[in-house]
Scaffold this active site. Structure first.
Site, short mmCIF file in Angstrom:
data_model
loop_
_atom_site.label_atom_id
_atom_site.label_comp_id
_atom_site.label_asym_id
_atom_site.label_seq_id
_atom_site.Cartn_x
_atom_site.Cartn_y
_atom_site.Cartn_z
N GLY A 99 0.77 -1.23 0.00
CA GLY A 99 0.00 0.00 0.00
C GLY A 99 0.80 1.28 0.00
N HIS A 158 -14.92 -3.16 31.26
CA HIS A 158 -13.71 -3.65 30.59
C HIS A 158 -13.02 -2.52 29.83
CE1 HIS A 158 -11.46 -7.06 28.62
NE2 HIS A 158 -11.20 -6.07 27.77
N GLU A 159 -13.78 -1.80 29.02
CA GLU A 159 -13.19 -0.69 28.25
C GLU A 159 -12.76 0.45 29.16
OE1 GLU A 159 -12.46 -1.23 25.24
OE2 GLU A 159 -13.60 -3.10 25.19
#
Length: 641
Positions: free
Chosen positions: A196, A415-416
């Site tokens: 890329g 969790h986040e």
């Protein structure tokens, strides 16, 4: 048009020959005179009939004067007795059905097939007999002036690479400028870079700028199921090049045929190796190829044969790197020419917020923004569209239709929040860009970190910080919800792999020392890391396991201490996520620090920069982007258990 007329004439001759042959093979005796049954009956009564042949209802016979006739008789039970009484000789034959079209086709199919095969080979052998075995000819495409629409103006972000290849074009246009000083034109230029970065685009720009013939071919076009075809195509390619010299030949993905010899499954007689041997001879063998310059592209230069890379073949290696801040800005300006945007879109801000993006990534970013704007029936792309497109590329598409229970949603929020709080409270980590508990891609929630600027080396403290951030999600579940879920599986896998690389590859363990263990056992022919060679003792293996465990557990304890001391902030973050589902960096700092001035992190790596946690799936983390960029490995997303 002459060739078209020749083909039409050839087909007409073949069709006429087939019809003539069919007529000759199917010729019959002259047909008998057909008469009504009444005429036959009268002739029979008058004694003019001498013999008849009866086949079903069909009667063929002969008159006394020798003439023949044919008639169709109805069911007449007295016909035989009448014929016998008149002394007519009677012959009876079984009825034969006339074959249909299907029977005719089946009978003639082998003959038609032979004609078709003959036509095929005749067409291959025409044009001077140069196409009898056309699969041995090169598949290189000669680009015309109408196709050369890409120029150096369309290539941005790789100015050094452009300068090096521009010198090749200058040499072709004005060779005396270089030869008067004793210089010679390079025989080959190898473009090396990550996927890329614009290697093929640069080759297209060379084709657009050069005033010489430009042949384009892929490395896989040399490979065929027939033995010797690859070498034949290489010979034909350079033969075309010599006829059109001076010219440029571009081989894309040359690693398809240029891999290291001696590792093939067929030994020295492997078809791929024969193709490579022919390529080596053509580039710099007994016969010279003056004026034929080879430009090749690959993202795996490590697997190429050393003989291919020596001076005299590929004299020059041109590195096509990922663009820096200025490069990304220039690339965005190239793509912005084709898309209408509002005044609030600042390309420099977008370039600053996309470290690690390649040219293809940036092109995809602009395209995704245009698609999102078109979906909303806008006539111009707005800043909001670019933000949404960047989130989609970095974190995955939103899955709002996914039904999640309140308990699982709460678990995802904590969790986040654990990832976010550890990252924000640990000095030296990448800044938090966005946190969401909306399922994206394979993840139920994502914590997105985005580096401030490019960074090409990574300190041990930075890596330890990332391991702590990875552990933050599991620790938040343990502290607040008193349970452990499978959502931390991917975080643990990444943290363990990162710790192993710190100990075994980067020499970041004081106890083990600056040594490397577990040399990669790579099969060059397959192009894969098939495993690691055990080059250390059992005692060393025990020490390595101990150091990996120590690094992970120390980072785990550090993250646990941060979350234990900031439980209130953890609750506030989780509550805000449950309410809003998405939080940006400004909202996160306000929730954690309030009116206090948040501490500033250090500048960080230019990777993809996403640290994700989720209850059942995660995206690639910032820590693993370090492993990916520095060690060249890749990570898999954690799937639902």
């Amino acid at each position: 048009m002459n060739q078209l007329y020749k083909n039409i004439a050839m087909w007409l001759i073949i069709i006429a020959a087939v019809i003539l042959m069919f007529n000759l093979l199917s010729q019959k005796q002259p047909e008998d005179i057909k008469i009504p049954y009444s005429v036959f009956s009268s002739a029979l009564e008058s004694g003019q009939v001498t013999e008849v042949t009866i086949r079903g209802n069909s009667i063929k016979g002969r008159y006394t004067d020798g003439n023949t006739f044919e008639t169709f008789a109805p069911d007449d039970p007295e016909l035989v007795s009448r014929l016998s009484s008149r002394g007519v000789r009677i012959t009876a034959e079984p009825k034969i059905d006339t074959p249909g079209l299907g029977s005719i086709f089946i009978a003639w199919f082998p003959f038609i097939l032979l004609i078709a095969i003959w036509i095929f080979f005749m067409r291959q052998m025409q044009s001077g007999g140069g196409k009898a075995m056309s699969f041995g000819k090169s598949k290189a495409k000669l680009l015309t002036q109408d196709q050369q629409k890409v120029t150096f103006k369309d290539v941005a972000g790789i100015s050094e690479a452009k300068e090096e290849v521009s010198e090749i074009i200058d040499f072709l246009k004005a060779p005396k400028k270089f030869t008067k000083l004793g210089g010679r034109i390079p025989k080959g230029v190898l473009l090396v870079g990550a996927p890329g970065t614009g290697k093929t685009l640069l080759a297209k720009a060379i084709a657009g700028e050069a005033d010489v013939p430009f042949f384009s071919i892929s490395g896989s076009d040399f490979v065929e199921m027939f033995v010797g075809v690859g070498a034949s195509r290489v010979r034909d390619l350079f033969l075309q090049g010599k006829k059109n010299a001076p010219c440029l030949i571009f081989i894309d993905e040359i690693d398809a045929v240029g891999r290291h010899r001696g590792a093939g499954l067929g030994g020295g007689h492997d078809e791929r190796e024969q193709t490579l041997n022919q390529l080596l001879v053509e580039m710099d063998g007994f016969e010279s190829n003056e004026g034929v310059i080879i430009i090749a592209a690959t993202n795996r230069p490590d697997v190429l044969d050393p003989a291919l890379l020596r001076p005299g073949r590929f004299d020059r290696n041109v590195v096509v790197p990922k663009p820096d801040l200025n490069g990304r800005f220039e690339i965005l300006k190239v793509h912005a020419k084709k898309t209408p945007m509002t005044d609030d879109v600042d390309l420099e801000v977008i370039a600053r917020g996309t470290p690690g993006f390649s040219g293809a990534d940036l092109a995809n970013l602009v395209n995704e923004a245009a698609l999102l704007a078109a979906r909303k029936d806008k006539d111009r792309i707005e800043k909001e569209d670019f933000d949404d497109a960047k989130d989609k590329l970095l974190m995955g598409s939103e899955r709002r239709s996914m039904i999640i229970s309140e308990e699982e949603k709460k678990n995802t929020a904590y969790h986040e929040a654990g990832h976010t709080l550890v990252a924000r409270k640990t000095p030296g980590t990448d800044p938090i860009h966005k946190v969401t508990i909306i399922p994206r891609g394979m993840a139920l929630g994502v914590t997105q970190q985005l580096p401030i600027d490019e960074r090409y080396t990574y300190s041990s403290q930075y890596l330890l910080n990332n391991i702590s951030v990875l552990m933050g999600g599991r620790i938040a579940e343990e502290l607040i919800l008193n349970h452990k879920t499978t959502g931390a599986g991917n975080d643990i896998e990444k943290a363990t792999e990162l710790a192993k690389k710190m100990v075994c590859e980067w020499g970041m363990s004081d106890k083990i020392g600056p040594l490397q263990f577990g040399k990669k056992d790579e099969h060059v022919f397959l192009g894969k890391e098939m495993g690691q060679k055990r080059d250390f003792s059992e005692q060393t293996a025990i020490e390595i396991d101990g150091e990996v465990r120590r690094i992970v557990t120390d980072s785990y304890d550090r993250a646990r201490k941060i979350l234990s001391e900031n439980t209130d902030a953890l609750h506030r973050l989780a509550a805000a996520l449950l309410e809003k589902e998405v939080l940006d960096s400004a909202e996160i700092d306000k929730i954690i620090f309030g009116d206090e001035t948040p501490p500033k992190g250090v500048k960080s790596e230019p990777g993809e920069g996403s640290d994700s946690g989720g209850t059942e799936g995660t995206k690639t983390s910032a820590a693993m982007s370090v492993v990916k960029d520095v060690a060249g490995s890749s990570s898999n997303e954690d799937t639902k258990n």
